[in-house]
Design a protein around this motif. Structure first.
Motif, PDB file in Angstrom:
ATOM      1  N   ALA A  79      11.181   8.132   3.461  1.00 55.28           N
ATOM      2  CA  ALA A  79      10.200   8.871   2.658  1.00 55.28           C
ATOM      3  C   ALA A  79      10.091   8.278   1.255  1.00 55.28           C
ATOM      4  O   ALA A  79       8.999   8.236   0.669  1.00 55.28           O
ATOM      5  N   ALA A  80      11.214   7.790   0.718  1.00 57.04           N
ATOM      6  CA  ALA A  80      11.203   7.195  -0.623  1.00 57.04           C
ATOM      7  C   ALA A  80      10.420   5.886  -0.638  1.00 57.04           C
ATOM      8  O   ALA A  80       9.747   5.565  -1.627  1.00 57.04           O
ATOM      9  N   VAL A  81      10.492   5.121   0.451  1.00 61.38           N
ATOM     10  CA  VAL A  81       9.690   3.904   0.536  1.00 61.38           C
ATOM     11  C   VAL A  81       8.203   4.259   0.560  1.00 61.38           C
ATOM     12  O   VAL A  81       7.383   3.629  -0.115  1.00 61.38           O
ATOM     13  N   THR A  82       7.860   5.300   1.324  1.00 63.61           N
ATOM     14  CA  THR A  82       6.473   5.755   1.355  1.00 63.61           C
ATOM     15  C   THR A  82       6.020   6.198  -0.031  1.00 63.61           C
ATOM     16  O   THR A  82       4.904   5.872  -0.469  1.00 63.61           O
ATOM     17  N   ALA A  83       6.883   6.915  -0.736  1.00 60.72           N
ATOM     18  CA  ALA A  83       6.549   7.355  -2.093  1.00 60.72           C
ATOM     19  C   ALA A  83       6.386   6.164  -3.037  1.00 60.72           C
ATOM     20  O   ALA A  83       5.515   6.163  -3.911  1.00 60.72           O
ATOM     21  N   SER A  84       7.196   5.136  -2.834  1.00 61.87           N
ATOM     22  CA  SER A  84       7.095   3.935  -3.668  1.00 61.87           C
ATOM     23  C   SER A  84       5.763   3.235  -3.471  1.00 61.87           C
ATOM     24  O   SER A  84       5.220   2.622  -4.404  1.00 61.87           O
ATOM     25  N   SER A  85       5.221   3.321  -2.274  1.00 57.64           N
ATOM     26  CA  SER A  85       3.976   2.612  -1.952  1.00 57.64           C
ATOM     27  C   SER A  85       2.736   3.427  -2.293  1.00 57.64           C
ATOM     28  O   SER A  85       1.613   2.921  -2.173  1.00 57.64           O
ATOM     29  N   ASP A  86       2.918   4.660  -2.697  1.00 62.31           N
ATOM     30  CA  ASP A  86       1.794   5.559  -2.956  1.00 62.31           C
ATOM     31  C   ASP A  86       1.174   5.235  -4.310  1.00 62.31           C
ATOM     32  O   ASP A  86       1.617   5.729  -5.351  1.00 62.31           O
ATOM     33  N   THR A  87       0.152   4.403  -4.292  1.00 57.60           N
ATOM     34  CA  THR A  87      -0.452   3.934  -5.546  1.00 57.60           C
ATOM     35  C   THR A  87      -1.294   5.006  -6.232  1.00 57.60           C
ATOM     36  O   THR A  87      -1.807   4.774  -7.336  1.00 57.60           O
ATOM     37  N   SER A  88      -1.448   6.181  -5.604  1.00 57.21           N
ATOM     38  CA  SER A  88      -2.130   7.274  -6.294  1.00 57.21           C
ATOM     39  C   SER A  88      -1.215   7.931  -7.329  1.00 57.21           C
ATOM     40  O   SER A  88      -1.684   8.662  -8.195  1.00 57.21           O
ATOM     41  N   ARG A  89       0.077   7.679  -7.218  1.00 55.44           N
ATOM     42  CA  ARG A  89       1.035   8.187  -8.202  1.00 55.44           C
ATOM     43  C   ARG A  89       1.127   7.219  -9.381  1.00 55.44           C
ATOM     44  O   ARG A  89       0.837   6.031  -9.249  1.00 55.44           O
ATOM     45  N   SER A  90       1.553   7.730 -10.506  1.00 57.35           N
ATOM     46  CA  SER A  90       1.664   6.880 -11.693  1.00 57.35           C
ATOM     47  C   SER A  90       2.862   5.945 -11.570  1.00 57.35           C
ATOM     48  O   SER A  90       3.788   6.189 -10.785  1.00 57.35           O
ATOM     49  N   ASP A  91       2.852   4.893 -12.367  1.00 57.82           N
ATOM     50  CA  ASP A  91       3.989   3.971 -12.384  1.00 57.82           C
ATOM     51  C   ASP A  91       5.272   4.695 -12.765  1.00 57.82           C
ATOM     52  O   ASP A  91       6.342   4.440 -12.187  1.00 57.82           O
ATOM     53  N   ALA A  92       5.162   5.604 -13.710  1.00 54.65           N
ATOM     54  CA  ALA A  92       6.344   6.339 -14.161  1.00 54.65           C
ATOM     55  C   ALA A  92       6.934   7.196 -13.047  1.00 54.65           C
ATOM     56  O   ALA A  92       8.154   7.382 -12.960  1.00 54.65           O
ATOM     57  N   GLU A  93       6.091   7.701 -12.163  1.00 48.52           N
ATOM     58  CA  GLU A  93       6.568   8.488 -11.027  1.00 48.52           C
ATOM     59  C   GLU A  93       7.190   7.615  -9.948  1.00 48.52           C
ATOM     60  O   GLU A  93       8.153   8.007  -9.291  1.00 48.52           O
ATOM     61  N   ARG A  94       6.630   6.434  -9.775  1.00 51.95           N
ATOM     62  CA  ARG A  94       7.088   5.561  -8.685  1.00 51.95           C
ATOM     63  C   ARG A  94       8.344   4.770  -9.036  1.00 51.95           C
ATOM     64  O   ARG A  94       9.134   4.437  -8.145  1.00 51.95           O
ATOM     65  N   LEU A  95       8.522   4.440 -10.279  1.00 51.85           N
ATOM     66  CA  LEU A  95       9.651   3.585 -10.665  1.00 51.85           C
ATOM     67  C   LEU A  95      11.015   4.148 -10.256  1.00 51.85           C
ATOM     68  O   LEU A  95      11.870   3.388  -9.771  1.00 51.85           O
TER      69      LEU A  95
END
Length: 292
Positions: A169-185
């Motif tokens: 799930a974390a990999v999926t969240a990392s790939s979710d470009t609708s989220r901000s960089d600050a959220e994905r980092l």
């Protein structure tokens, strides 16, 4: 004063020079081929068309990227492997670059079929298939389904046989470009990169739709279909800080498959591995291929 050499002596004197010139030209040809990247188009089953990045001259090596990512992830290692005397093929997954084809209802066998088509189209013998993270599922599927096309499999940053769903799930969240960089980092840092490495290098390069298709294909395929990689020799490149393979899991493939498995442990790296330690990865692959 010039002294004419006898013809046979002159020929024997010229032979080492000719061999030396030939060797230099040969090395130069390999070097140029290793740097030059071609784009090839290969038809695959089910109406798919696969875009392939190709470089180098020699035995075939096929590089398969991790989930939701493209062939460019292998830029740091494709050149060095080609320069070592190999023909490196990097098929883009369906939905990336010029690769197209149906995506509904796919399994790993379908994705493996794309790779099989690329190897067959090369008309250059069996290949070593290298799979990074998710790509190792596909590599092992190819070896299981078409052992006639595979002389060895390299699995880089492969997950253990069982791992928490939260990591996927974390990999999926990392790939979710609708989220901000600050959220994905934080997801990138926690699941993909070892301390001291900049996870921001993987903020780009994600294809969320491809990620979802590949995740679904994995869930539709029985693990037992591909886990053993047929009977191919295996090199497992493990990242010392990879949460997908904890220290207690590092010996599981060796315990299950014995001498078929060679293990190389890369320190100071996590699940991303290739951008963290490209030289170590390339050297491990080349060294193993020279003996298999």
């Amino acid at each position: 004063m010039r002294v004419a050499l006898p013809l046979a002596l002159a020929a024997s004197a010229a032979l080492p020079l000719a061999l030396a010139v030939s060797a230099v030209v040969g090395l130069a040809t390999v070097a140029v081929a290793a740097e030059a990247v071609e784009h090839l188009t290969v038809p695959a089953p089910g109406g798919a068309t696969i875009d392939v990045l190709a470089q180098g001259i020699g035995p075939l090596v096929v590089l398969l990227p991790s989930r939701g990512r493209a062939a460019e992830d292998f830029d740091p290692i494709a050149g060095p492997i080609a320069a070592a005397g190999y023909r490196v093929l990097r098929p883009e997954p369906r939905g990336i670059g010029g690769s197209t084809g149906p995506t509904a209802g796919l399994t790993l066998h379908d994705l493996g079929g794309d790779v099989e088509a690329v190897i067959e189209a090369a008309h250059d013998g069996r290949a070593v298939v290298v799979g990074h993270a998710f790509g190792n599922f596909v590599a092992r599927t190819v070896a299981s389904d078409r052992p006639d096309l595979v002389r060895g499999v390299v699995i880089a940053a492969a997950a253990g046989k069982h791992y928490p769903d939260a990591l996927a799930a974390a990999v999926t969240a990392s790939s979710d470009t609708s989220r901000s960089d600050a959220e994905r980092l934080p997801d990138l840092r926690r699941t993909l990169f070892a301390p001291g490495h900049d996870p921001a290098v993987w903020l780009g390069g994600w294809y969320p739709a491809v990620d979802a298709d590949q995740r679904a294909a994995t869930l539709r395929t029985k693990q037992s279909d591909w886990w053993g990689a047929g009977r191919a020799p295996l090199l497992e490149i493990q990242a010392a800080d990879d949460p997908f393979k904890t220290p207690d899991q590092r010996g599981e493939l060796k315990a299950e498959f014995g001498d078929r498995v060679t293990v190389a442990l890369v320190p100071d790296a996590s699940h991303a591995l290739v951008p963290e330690q490209p030289r170590a990865v390339a050297e491990a692959i080349v060294a193993w291929m020279k003996t298999h």
